[in-house]
Design a protein around this motif. Structure first.
Motif, PDB file in Angstrom:
ATOM      1  N   ALA A  14      60.056  48.823  95.074  1.00  0.00           N
ATOM      2  CA  ALA A  14      59.193  49.474  94.472  1.00  0.00           C
ATOM      3  C   ALA A  14      57.537  48.600  94.576  1.00  0.00           C
ATOM      4  O   ALA A  14      56.714  49.078  94.788  1.00  0.00           O
ATOM      5  CB  ALA A  14      59.343  49.620  92.933  1.00  0.00           C
ATOM      6  N   TYR A  17      56.173  48.805  98.082  1.00  0.00           N
ATOM      7  CA  TYR A  17      55.428  50.182  97.944  1.00  0.00           C
ATOM      8  C   TYR A  17      54.174  50.462  97.194  1.00  0.00           C
ATOM      9  O   TYR A  17      53.067  50.634  97.673  1.00  0.00           O
ATOM     10  CB  TYR A  17      56.593  51.479  97.362  1.00  0.00           C
ATOM     11  CG  TYR A  17      56.244  52.812  97.654  1.00  0.00           C
ATOM     12  CD1 TYR A  17      56.505  53.446  98.779  1.00  0.00           C
ATOM     13  CD2 TYR A  17      55.753  53.580  96.369  1.00  0.00           C
ATOM     14  CE1 TYR A  17      56.240  54.751  99.073  1.00  0.00           C
ATOM     15  CE2 TYR A  17      55.382  54.939  96.836  1.00  0.00           C
ATOM     16  CZ  TYR A  17      55.713  55.337  98.107  1.00  0.00           C
ATOM     17  OH  TYR A  17      55.649  56.756  98.347  1.00  0.00           O
ATOM     18  N   ARG A  52      53.321  60.271  98.832  1.00  0.00           N
ATOM     19  CA  ARG A  52      52.610  60.568  97.430  1.00  0.00           C
ATOM     20  C   ARG A  52      51.754  61.956  97.615  1.00  0.00           C
ATOM     21  O   ARG A  52      51.579  62.652  96.627  1.00  0.00           O
ATOM     22  CB  ARG A  52      51.139  59.503  97.088  1.00  0.00           C
ATOM     23  CG  ARG A  52      51.850  58.289  96.660  1.00  0.00           C
ATOM     24  CD  ARG A  52      52.735  58.294  95.569  1.00  0.00           C
ATOM     25  NE  ARG A  52      52.345  58.458  94.148  1.00  0.00           N
ATOM     26  CZ  ARG A  52      52.989  58.557  93.094  1.00  0.00           C
ATOM     27  NH1 ARG A  52      54.340  58.218  93.256  1.00  0.00           N
ATOM     28  NH2 ARG A  52      52.612  58.862  91.872  1.00  0.00           N
ATOM     29  N   GLY A  74      63.824  57.687  91.285  1.00  0.00           N
ATOM     30  CA  GLY A  74      63.161  56.745  92.309  1.00  0.00           C
ATOM     31  C   GLY A  74      61.741  56.909  92.177  1.00  0.00           C
ATOM     32  O   GLY A  74      61.021  57.095  93.136  1.00  0.00           O
ATOM     33  N   THR A  75      61.192  56.770  90.985  1.00  0.00           N
ATOM     34  CA  THR A  75      59.922  57.047  90.578  1.00  0.00           C
ATOM     35  C   THR A  75      58.703  56.243  91.076  1.00  0.00           C
ATOM     36  O   THR A  75      57.684  56.758  91.520  1.00  0.00           O
ATOM     37  CB  THR A  75      59.750  57.352  88.971  1.00  0.00           C
ATOM     38  OG1 THR A  75      60.786  58.305  88.453  1.00  0.00           O
ATOM     39  CG2 THR A  75      58.337  57.335  88.462  1.00  0.00           C
ATOM     40  N   GLY A  76      59.159  54.738  90.970  1.00  0.00           N
ATOM     41  CA  GLY A  76      58.131  53.780  91.563  1.00  0.00           C
ATOM     42  C   GLY A  76      57.035  53.513  90.283  1.00  0.00           C
ATOM     43  O   GLY A  76      57.195  53.989  89.405  1.00  0.00           O
ATOM     44  N   ASP A 100      64.323  55.378  87.299  1.00  0.00           N
ATOM     45  CA  ASP A 100      64.095  54.343  88.426  1.00  0.00           C
ATOM     46  C   ASP A 100      64.862  53.010  87.756  1.00  0.00           C
ATOM     47  O   ASP A 100      65.458  52.870  86.626  1.00  0.00           O
ATOM     48  CB  ASP A 100      62.762  53.827  88.527  1.00  0.00           C
ATOM     49  CG  ASP A 100      62.581  53.112  89.942  1.00  0.00           C
ATOM     50  OD1 ASP A 100      61.930  53.873  90.676  1.00  0.00           O
ATOM     51  OD2 ASP A 100      63.013  52.195  90.178  1.00  0.00           O
ATOM     52  N   ARG A 101      65.461  51.964  88.720  1.00  0.00           N
ATOM     53  CA  ARG A 101      66.227  51.126  88.249  1.00  0.00           C
ATOM     54  C   ARG A 101      65.414  49.787  88.205  1.00  0.00           C
ATOM     55  O   ARG A 101      66.156  48.705  87.906  1.00  0.00           O
ATOM     56  CB  ARG A 101      67.366  50.884  89.468  1.00  0.00           C
ATOM     57  CG  ARG A 101      67.083  50.617  90.646  1.00  0.00           C
ATOM     58  CD  ARG A 101      68.010  50.210  91.482  1.00  0.00           C
ATOM     59  NE  ARG A 101      67.643  49.776  92.932  1.00  0.00           N
ATOM     60  CZ  ARG A 101      68.536  49.731  93.811  1.00  0.00           C
ATOM     61  NH1 ARG A 101      69.856  49.608  93.747  1.00  0.00           N
ATOM     62  NH2 ARG A 101      67.982  49.532  95.143  1.00  0.00           N
ATOM     63  N   ASP A 127      70.415  54.010  87.782  1.00  0.00           N
ATOM     64  CA  ASP A 127      70.671  53.897  89.250  1.00  0.00           C
ATOM     65  C   ASP A 127      70.989  55.077  89.947  1.00  0.00           C
ATOM     66  O   ASP A 127      71.971  55.763  89.368  1.00  0.00           O
ATOM     67  CB  ASP A 127      71.817  52.723  89.621  1.00  0.00           C
ATOM     68  CG  ASP A 127      71.633  52.109  90.989  1.00  0.00           C
ATOM     69  OD1 ASP A 127      71.639  53.171  91.862  1.00  0.00           O
ATOM     70  OD2 ASP A 127      71.243  51.167  91.084  1.00  0.00           O
ATOM     71  N   LEU A 128      70.310  55.482  90.924  1.00  0.00           N
ATOM     72  CA  LEU A 128      70.884  56.935  91.668  1.00  0.00           C
ATOM     73  C   LEU A 128      72.253  56.970  92.289  1.00  0.00           C
ATOM     74  O   LEU A 128      72.676  58.006  92.163  1.00  0.00           O
ATOM     75  CB  LEU A 128      69.603  57.020  92.799  1.00  0.00           C
ATOM     76  CG  LEU A 128      69.989  58.056  93.705  1.00  0.00           C
ATOM     77  CD1 LEU A 128      69.981  59.375  93.073  1.00  0.00           C
ATOM     78  CD2 LEU A 128      68.962  58.013  94.933  1.00  0.00           C
ATOM     79  N   ILE A 155      61.871  61.410  96.028  1.00  0.00           N
ATOM     80  CA  ILE A 155      61.003  61.229  96.998  1.00  0.00           C
ATOM     81  C   ILE A 155      60.959  59.759  97.621  1.00  0.00           C
ATOM     82  O   ILE A 155      60.738  58.887  96.735  1.00  0.00           O
ATOM     83  CB  ILE A 155      59.537  61.692  96.707  1.00  0.00           C
ATOM     84  CG1 ILE A 155      59.620  63.162  96.100  1.00  0.00           C
ATOM     85  CG2 ILE A 155      58.589  61.376  97.399  1.00  0.00           C
ATOM     86  CD1 ILE A 155      58.512  63.590  95.642  1.00  0.00           C
TER      87      ILE A 155
HETATM   88  C1  LIG Z   1      59.597  53.679  97.920  1.00  0.00           C
HETATM   89  S1  LIG Z   1      59.340  53.994  96.322  1.00  0.00           S
HETATM   90  C2  LIG Z   1      59.237  55.754  96.130  1.00  0.00           C
HETATM   91  C3  LIG Z   1      58.347  56.207  94.799  1.00  0.00           C
HETATM   92  C4  LIG Z   1      57.929  57.366  94.515  1.00  0.00           C
HETATM   93  N1  LIG Z   1      59.187  58.165  94.587  1.00  0.00           N
HETATM   94  C5  LIG Z   1      56.901  57.785  95.428  1.00  0.00           C
HETATM   95  O1  LIG Z   1      57.191  58.604  96.547  1.00  0.00           O
HETATM   96  O2  LIG Z   1      55.934  57.581  95.393  1.00  0.00           O
HETATM   97  C6  LIG Z   1      61.219  53.997  95.932  1.00  0.00           C
HETATM   98  C7  LIG Z   1      61.681  53.841  94.508  1.00  0.00           C
HETATM   99  O3  LIG Z   1      62.826  54.174  94.284  1.00  0.00           O
HETATM  100  C8  LIG Z   1      63.409  53.213  93.589  1.00  0.00           C
HETATM  101  N2  LIG Z   1      64.927  53.083  93.862  1.00  0.00           N
HETATM  102  C9  LIG Z   1      65.215  52.471  94.986  1.00  0.00           C
HETATM  103  N3  LIG Z   1      66.776  52.648  94.868  1.00  0.00           N
HETATM  104  C10 LIG Z   1      67.106  53.308  93.840  1.00  0.00           C
HETATM  105  C11 LIG Z   1      68.312  53.498  92.900  1.00  0.00           C
HETATM  106  N4  LIG Z   1      69.472  53.327  93.565  1.00  0.00           N
HETATM  107  N5  LIG Z   1      68.352  54.118  91.938  1.00  0.00           N
HETATM  108  C12 LIG Z   1      67.030  54.428  91.214  1.00  0.00           C
HETATM  109  N6  LIG Z   1      65.862  53.735  91.770  1.00  0.00           N
HETATM  110  C13 LIG Z   1      66.009  53.468  93.216  1.00  0.00           C
HETATM  111  C14 LIG Z   1      62.588  51.905  93.804  1.00  0.00           C
HETATM  112  O4  LIG Z   1      62.941  51.017  92.552  1.00  0.00           O
HETATM  113  C15 LIG Z   1      61.247  52.394  93.837  1.00  0.00           C
HETATM  114  O5  LIG Z   1      60.719  52.616  92.718  1.00  0.00           O
END
Ligand SMILES: C[S@@+](CC[C@H](N)C(=O)[O-])C[C@H]1O[C@@H](n2cnc3c(N)ncnc32)[C@H](O)[C@@H]1O
Length: 264
Positions: A14, A17, A52, A74-76, A100-101, A127-128, A155
């Motif tokens: 996160a 990114y 984005r 996985g919001t970010g 998000d985690r 967690d996803l 995403i």
């Molecule tokens: C690359 S960022 C993408 C953010 C947003 N979706 C975007 O495309 O702008 C990945 C996000 O996924 C989250 N993430 C990664 N593995 C995850 C999991 N197993 N469960 C929940 N969130 C997760 C990270 O914490 C991070 O915030």
């Protein structure tokens, strides 16, 4: 706040990114990892921006199809515009659940939850890889009506889920909880476009302590099995309905596949 503590000795996906998006929520350890990744993948910032922009186009297209509920995993770390801002600008009644985690994302959850009065936005710290616990979270059903279509967006997150955690089953478990007429939105990192650079970039993520893996076009298309892909199918993330600004020939190629499908 959650009782999760921030591990500042290790970079996080996160925060890396966020750094590539020119955000402020990253630390030395993230910036060092990001610098190593950029050295190998010089157009990474364009790739992140493509994701984005894809999120924005996906929300606009689905809103135009009448979708009013969004479930974004996985919001970010928040960055303007966030998904709910796009959805609620089109339809102030739109409802959004973020998941998000990462503790930094959680620390910003309040900023993510600034909803219109007519709509609703919430954040679930989960967690996803544990889809049942996401689906069991009371906030999910308090915010979304699971009797009406929902757009599930994953995403730039599934590449952080290794094969041995069965990401396909995770996606199906989530989609099975949503009604007919729901949508699945995915973008996913790939080595297909530039194998040498992307494989080294992924190795650098892993060497920095952030697991990430590529999936090829067929594997990404496999997430949509059983659903009806919208045109133009699974394509480079910046080529998915690019609208009035189609990618120019000199634009860097995407490092991600993307697609959207409908549950029949
Ligand atoms: C690359 S960022 C993408 C953010 C947003 N979706 C975007 O495309 O702008 C990945 C996000 O996924 C989250 N993430 C990664 N593995 C995850 C999991 N197993 N469960 C929940 N969130 C997760 C990270 O914490 C991070 O915030």
């Amino acid at each position: 706040m959650s009782d999760k503590s921030m591990d500042l000795d290790k970079p996080s996906s996160a925060r890396i990114y966020d750094y590539f998006l020119h955000g402020k929520d990253n630390y030395d350890v993230d910036r060092e990892a990001a610098a190593r990744i950029r050295e190998i993948w010089p157009t990474v910032e364009a790739g992140v921006r493509y994701n984005r922009d894809f999120m924005g186009r996906a929300v606009r297209e689905l809103s135009a199809l009448g979708v009013r509920q969004f479930f974004d995993i996985g919001t970010g770390i928040p960055t303007q515009p966030n998904l709910h801002q796009i959805a609620q600008e089109i339809n102030p009644e739109a409802r959004v659940v973020y998941v998000d985690r990462d503790p930094v994302v959680l620390a910003h959850a309040n900023a993510l939850m600034l909803s219109t009065k007519q709509g609703r936005v919430t954040f679930i710290d989960a967690d996803l890889t544990e889809p049942e616990s996401i689906l069991a979270a009371p906030k999910l059903r308090e915010t979304l009506n699971l009797g009406e279509p929902v757009a599930l967006s994953l995403i730039a997150v599934l590449h952080f889920v290794p094969d041995d955690q069965d990401p396909y089953k995770i996606v199906h478990t989530l989609m099975d909880a949503l009604p007919t007429g729901s949508y699945l939105v995915i973008s996913h990192i790939t080595t297909d476009f530039d194998p040498e650079v992307m494989e080294r970039a992924l190795q650098t993520y892993r060497a920095s302590g952030v697991f990430a893996q590529s999936r090829d076009r067929e594997e990404v298309a496999g997430f949509f099995d059983g659903y009806e892909l919208l045109d133009p199918g699974v394509v480079g993330v910046h080529r998915w309905r690019p609208g009035i600004q189609p990618p120019a020939s000199h634009d860097p190629e995407a490092g991600c596949w993307a697609g959207i499908a409908r549950k029949r």
